[in-house]
Write an enzyme that holds these catalytic residues in place. Sequence first.
Site, mmCIF file in Angstrom:
data_model
loop_
_atom_site.group_PDB
_atom_site.id
_atom_site.type_symbol
_atom_site.label_atom_id
_atom_site.label_comp_id
_atom_site.label_asym_id
_atom_site.label_seq_id
_atom_site.Cartn_x
_atom_site.Cartn_y
_atom_site.Cartn_z
ATOM 1 N N ASP A 112 -10.230 3.553 -3.165
ATOM 2 C CA ASP A 112 -10.896 2.297 -2.770
ATOM 3 C C ASP A 112 -12.319 2.123 -3.314
ATOM 4 O OD1 ASP A 112 -8.624 2.051 -1.363
ATOM 5 O OD2 ASP A 112 -9.579 1.663 0.570
ATOM 6 N N ASP A 163 0.832 -1.209 0.000
ATOM 7 C CA ASP A 163 0.000 0.000 0.000
ATOM 8 C C ASP A 163 0.867 1.260 0.000
ATOM 9 O OD1 ASP A 163 -2.382 1.456 0.121
ATOM 10 O OD2 ASP A 163 -3.279 0.040 1.525
HETATM 11 C C1 GLA Z 1 -6.119 0.982 1.583
HETATM 12 C C2 GLA Z 1 -6.292 -0.024 0.447
HETATM 13 C C3 GLA Z 1 -7.351 -1.025 0.807
HETATM 14 C C4 GLA Z 1 -6.940 -1.738 2.092
HETATM 15 C C5 GLA Z 1 -6.722 -0.721 3.198
HETATM 16 C C6 GLA Z 1 -6.135 -1.350 4.448
HETATM 17 O O1 GLA Z 1 -7.248 1.777 1.771
HETATM 18 O O2 GLA Z 1 -6.629 0.648 -0.755
HETATM 19 O O3 GLA Z 1 -7.532 -1.964 -0.238
HETATM 20 O O4 GLA Z 1 -5.781 -2.467 1.855
HETATM 21 O O5 GLA Z 1 -5.821 0.304 2.789
HETATM 22 O O6 GLA Z 1 -5.922 -0.436 5.469
#
Ligand code: GLA
Length: 401
Positions: free
Chosen positions: A202, A147
Amino acid sequence: MKKIILFVVLLLSVAAYAQKFNGLAKTPPMGWNSWNRFRCDVNEKLIREAANAMVSSGMKEAGYKYIIIDDCWHGKRDSLGFIHADPKRFPSGIKALADYVHSLGLKFGIYTDAGWKTCAGKPGSRGYEYQDAISYAKWGVDYLKDDFCFADFLDAHGAYLTMRNALYSAGRPIVFSLCEGGDNKPWEWGKDVGHLWRTTSDIYAAFDTLEIHNGWNALGVLRILDLQKGIRKYSGPDHWNDPDMLEVGNGMSVNEDRAHFSMWCMLAAPLIAGNDLFNMNKETKEILTNKEAIAVDQDSLGISGFSYSSKDELEIWAKPLCDGDWAICFLNRGSEEIQVNFSWKEHTIIDSLSNREMNFMNSQYIIRDLWQHKELGSTEKNFVAAIPSHDVVLLKLSQKN
Ligand code: GLA
């Protein structure tokens, strides 16, 4: 002194020859990830149960293979800097869990962050990349999602190269999934770095809405779909655009889930389920395990589909497949049913990227409906169908001999 020089030379040569592990994702990766449904509520029992359900539900048989723990598995770093799993949630440790997942014929994935902390505030890999890569390799990790939270002042390309090189030097082939969120256009530089990269912020289980949070947005299915336009040329075997994990089974209607899944297949997107695998209803299971739709996603050419036409709420997508076949998807984006009466002969579908063309005046195609699992005649006649709101008709066209 000689030893130090030798060590530096060795390090430099690893860096000079480091690369991503090629050939690990010739078709878009398929698996399951804990985040969309379980957020930080992860533990070893849940992951074992997910792996069991992957097998018993038929998901493994349909092609899903990675079981991925997302954020929040982390405990603390020890005095030497090595990361350990949370001892309460994962008392047996990650290696035992990976062994269990492997014993079912599945592969095992884990999550980290290129910054100082993960998005949920757990220890990130910044400054510990080589150590973390060694731990992942020792544990038997096959897939790493990396990430990009708490990464202020970091250059995304450079940060991900560091982890790519660390994984390579640790020696275990690991699929490298970049989760940068699209701000730094990873599609422009990701091909030599990883096997897939997120293209947007997301996803959440909604069809056409946007949730604005402090510093980040959650996007519904259509919002994400619209952001894929213009970047299909960057995606292909071993280097995929990733429009985020699936929300099938997480609260949308069956029509919306079917449309979401079909469009991800049309995009040649990674298919990472994000639902509760052990409490799946029949409709969710049927969608996730539709082998004919999955075959569109996993087609060996790896060509991402494109929007051929868009009028009012009806969008028509096309995706060239191997053996001269095509997938065609009629998507109803609107809130009313649409009556389609499509005269193939009035259309020529051209894809300049793959240099493929369907001219229905010159060639006839057999039509197969990939949700009804039946043949629907040929392109000699108009295609007539009623498409419910937020739903699709997904077709495969094969040239008549
Ligand atoms: C980000 C990613 C998600 C998930 C969260 C975990 O938002 O885009 O897919 O992995 O972090 O905290």
